[in-house]
Scaffold this motif. Structure first.
Motif: not given
Length: 171
Positions: A31-56
């Protein structure tokens, strides 16, 4: 065009997860790296992170909303945080908060970012520098013994440097 944007976002998130690790225990660093990349955590990014890490997705959202460091909406180019903890409050942080919000034309109390996307102004509980109260954190640098006037002048100076094409890296 929308399809390309979605695919680009997905590939950027996947690259972050690949670099950091696909284990659920890597959620915060991802999440830290994603926020660095996108400047914030959009819902779409959080969903992709969940899918990629296999967490709800709820776990990702829970972590992102628990830590104050994470942002769920875009921030301005310059983020200004004013401490309103006990020491800062007693030494006048409320005057800074009111003055800066008025100067930046942030009328709605929930509004944090200027309409031009240049500045985000936030009041926070503590910055951990009580001896310098009232304290501001501007572009990740601490500024102590602040006043509304000194903070507004600082913002004006940042605007002037931007207009001149100069750097605000040494803020």
């Amino acid at each position: 065009m929308q399809e390309k944007s979605v695919n680009d976002t997905a590939s950027r998130v996947d690259a972050i997860i690949e670099r950091i690790g696909r284990q659920p225990c890597m959620l915060v660093p991802v999440l830290q790296a994603a926020q660095e990349e996108f400047k914030y955590l959009p819902r779409e990014v959080m969903t992709l992170v969940a899918d990629g890490l296999g967490v709800p997705p709820a776990r990702v959202y829970g972590v992102a909303t628990f830590y104050a460091h994470f942002a769920l909406e875009p921030k301005g180019k310059y983020v200004i945080r004013c401490c309103d903890g006990t020491a800062c409050h007693v030494k006048g942080s409320l005057a800074i908060i009111d003055g800066v919000r008025a100067f930046l034309n942030l009328v709605d109390p929930k509004e944090k970012t200027t309409s031009d996307g240049m500045y985000t102004f936030e009041s926070v509980s503590c910055l951990g520098a009580c001896g310098l109260a009232p304290v501001l954190l501007i572009a990740d640098k601490v500024h102590g013994q602040a006043t509304a006037q000194s903070t507004i002048q600082f913002i004006k100076d940042m605007v002037a440097r931007d207009e001149e094409g100069g750097s605000n890296d040494d803020i």
